[in-house]
Design a protein around this motif. Sequence first.
Motif, PDB file in Angstrom:
ATOM      1  N   ASP A  93     126.076  80.274 -47.846  1.00 15.99           N
ATOM      2  CA  ASP A  93     125.164  80.209 -48.907  1.00 15.99           C
ATOM      3  C   ASP A  93     124.291  82.189 -48.693  1.00 15.99           C
ATOM      4  O   ASP A  93     124.009  81.903 -49.874  1.00 15.99           O
ATOM      5  N   TRP A  94     124.694  82.876 -47.585  1.00 12.87           N
ATOM      6  CA  TRP A  94     123.894  83.406 -47.728  1.00 12.87           C
ATOM      7  C   TRP A  94     125.469  84.817 -48.867  1.00 12.87           C
ATOM      8  O   TRP A  94     124.831  85.266 -49.442  1.00 12.87           O
ATOM      9  N   VAL A 122     124.587  83.900 -52.255  1.00 13.03           N
ATOM     10  CA  VAL A 122     123.181  84.451 -52.622  1.00 13.03           C
ATOM     11  C   VAL A 122     124.026  85.693 -53.016  1.00 13.03           C
ATOM     12  O   VAL A 122     122.905  86.414 -53.755  1.00 13.03           O
ATOM     13  N   ALA A 131     113.493  81.298 -55.086  1.00 12.92           N
ATOM     14  CA  ALA A 131     114.880  82.046 -55.553  1.00 12.92           C
ATOM     15  C   ALA A 131     114.259  83.048 -56.077  1.00 12.92           C
ATOM     16  O   ALA A 131     114.909  84.275 -55.311  1.00 12.92           O
ATOM     17  N   ALA A 169     115.341  86.928 -54.694  1.00 15.99           N
ATOM     18  CA  ALA A 169     116.466  87.887 -54.928  1.00 15.99           C
ATOM     19  C   ALA A 169     115.549  89.545 -55.016  1.00 15.99           C
ATOM     20  O   ALA A 169     116.402  90.359 -54.542  1.00 15.99           O
ATOM     21  N   LEU A 194     120.078  81.556 -58.850  1.00 12.73           N
ATOM     22  CA  LEU A 194     119.411  81.147 -58.135  1.00 12.73           C
ATOM     23  C   LEU A 194     118.812  80.198 -58.103  1.00 12.73           C
ATOM     24  O   LEU A 194     118.939  79.416 -57.172  1.00 12.73           O
ATOM     25  N   LEU A 202     117.602  78.445 -46.232  1.00 16.21           N
ATOM     26  CA  LEU A 202     118.607  79.180 -46.284  1.00 16.21           C
ATOM     27  C   LEU A 202     118.023  79.913 -44.440  1.00 16.21           C
ATOM     28  O   LEU A 202     117.688  79.850 -44.508  1.00 16.21           O
TER      29      LEU A 202
END
Length: 259
Positions: free
Chosen positions: A151-152, A155, A204, A208, A228, A238
Amino acid sequence: MDESDWRRFITAYHQAHAGITEQLFGLADASPYAWLAEPLRGVEGTVLDLACGSAPTRAELPDAHWLGIDLSAAELAEAARRSRGPLVRAGADALPAASGSVGAVCAAMCLPVVTPLPQTLGEIRRVLRPGGTLAALVPSRSGLSPSGMFDWVRVMTSLRAVRQPWPNPQARDGLAALLRTTGFRVRADERRVFTLAIDSADSAALLADALYLPGLTPDRARAAKRSLARWADSGRRLELPLRRVVAGLPTERPPQEPM
């Protein structure tokens, strides 16, 4: 990025995004600030909140003789708007406190990004009384599950960033070792994995904005937020590994060498 460039970035960032770390942690399944505050409850004397930002730990320590310090006027204004105080505008490397006058220092998410770090740690040592406590919360690079790591990567790929180019990476998972080399006695070094609810376009976008990426252009940020937002859904969580390090000074200060 040299130190002067970083300072300009961090000044502008907090001017534009006052209170953003508190907002991001508001998405968590439990409060990282409450976890940080646990070893500070009942401390005698002043609790100095270093680079306090919007002062979220104030509510966690309602009975403490608390003092928030930050260099950002925008962050202090946000803290004041939330009726959190008292507050003083000052840098972490020049604390407005007498030597040996502080019972504890609280450092929430600031040690990896404050500069210059050696002077900041020296100031913490100077103002703490013998036997005083430092409680620091920092991001951790370890503790992610395989899915959390994936997941990271998702991102950071959306942001076109390989890493967070912070000036003090040694003050993350290496913080306990760093403190030992600078005269502190580490009492606890613990990691805890929180989870953030990234379940809407707004959350999301907040993610960011909250990652301290000096190379992120406005166009790239907008594109990342769109990407995202498509990834976010009602069940998206997350993982966020954090580290809490609790350290102290010896109960007796070493004698000063004669001049």
